[in-house]
Design a protein around this motif. Structure first.
Motif, short mmCIF file in Angstrom:
data_model
loop_
_atom_site.label_atom_id
_atom_site.label_comp_id
_atom_site.label_asym_id
_atom_site.label_seq_id
_atom_site.Cartn_x
_atom_site.Cartn_y
_atom_site.Cartn_z
N UNK A 71 0.84 -1.21 0.00
CA UNK A 71 0.00 0.00 0.00
C UNK A 71 0.87 1.25 0.00
N UNK A 72 0.49 2.23 -0.79
CA UNK A 72 1.24 3.48 -0.87
C UNK A 72 0.83 4.42 0.26
N UNK A 73 1.83 5.06 0.85
CA UNK A 73 1.62 6.04 1.91
C UNK A 73 2.26 7.34 1.46
N UNK A 74 1.49 8.43 1.55
CA UNK A 74 2.02 9.74 1.16
C UNK A 74 2.92 10.29 2.27
N UNK A 75 4.14 10.62 1.91
CA UNK A 75 5.10 11.21 2.85
C UNK A 75 5.51 12.58 2.34
N UNK A 76 6.33 13.26 3.10
CA UNK A 76 6.82 14.57 2.67
C UNK A 76 7.66 14.46 1.40
N UNK A 77 8.27 13.29 1.21
CA UNK A 77 9.13 13.06 0.04
C UNK A 77 8.40 12.36 -1.10
N UNK A 78 7.09 12.24 -1.01
CA UNK A 78 6.32 11.56 -2.05
C UNK A 78 5.74 10.26 -1.54
N UNK A 79 5.21 9.48 -2.42
CA UNK A 79 4.56 8.23 -2.08
C UNK A 79 5.60 7.13 -1.86
#
Length: 110
Positions: A71-79
């Motif tokens: 599963x993709x998680x959105x972070x400050x550096x992108x997914x």
């Protein structure tokens, strides 16, 4: 009631007591309301949020990685895949979806 200092003080005390009672009742009424959701958190976790709610608890970080690692998680550096986000986590266990979400949030906000 006579309009003297004693009666004015009693009226003021009564009004303060009534105000405290109203505030307590309002707090009790709000206690039944659902907690507001963090829309930013929903955006970061996407579909994973629903999956975490349906997951059986208690669980471990390894179980979460195995079930939802892609599963993709959105972070400050992108997914990023959840597996990568949870990579620094070793032997942790979680009692609820909220515990998992809190841990993920702590990892992506570093």
């Amino acid at each position: 009631m006579a309009d003297d200092k004693k009666s004015r003080n009693k009226q003021a005390d009564d009004e303060e007591r009534r105000q405290r009672e109203r505030e307590l009742q309002e707090a009790r009424d709000r206690d039944d309301e659902p907690e507001p959701t963090d829309s930013e958190q929903d955006e970061q976790l996407g579909e994973l949020d629903d999956s975490l709610e349906a997951h059986e608890y208690p669980t471990t970080a390894d179980d979460i990685r195995g079930a939802y690692g892609d599963h993709a998680v959105e972070t400050e550096d992108g997914s990023r895949p959840l597996e990568d986000v949870l990579a620094p986590v070793d032997d942790e266990s979680y009692d609820s979806a909220d515990d998992v979400r809190d841990r993920i949030q702590g990892l992506i906000q570093r």
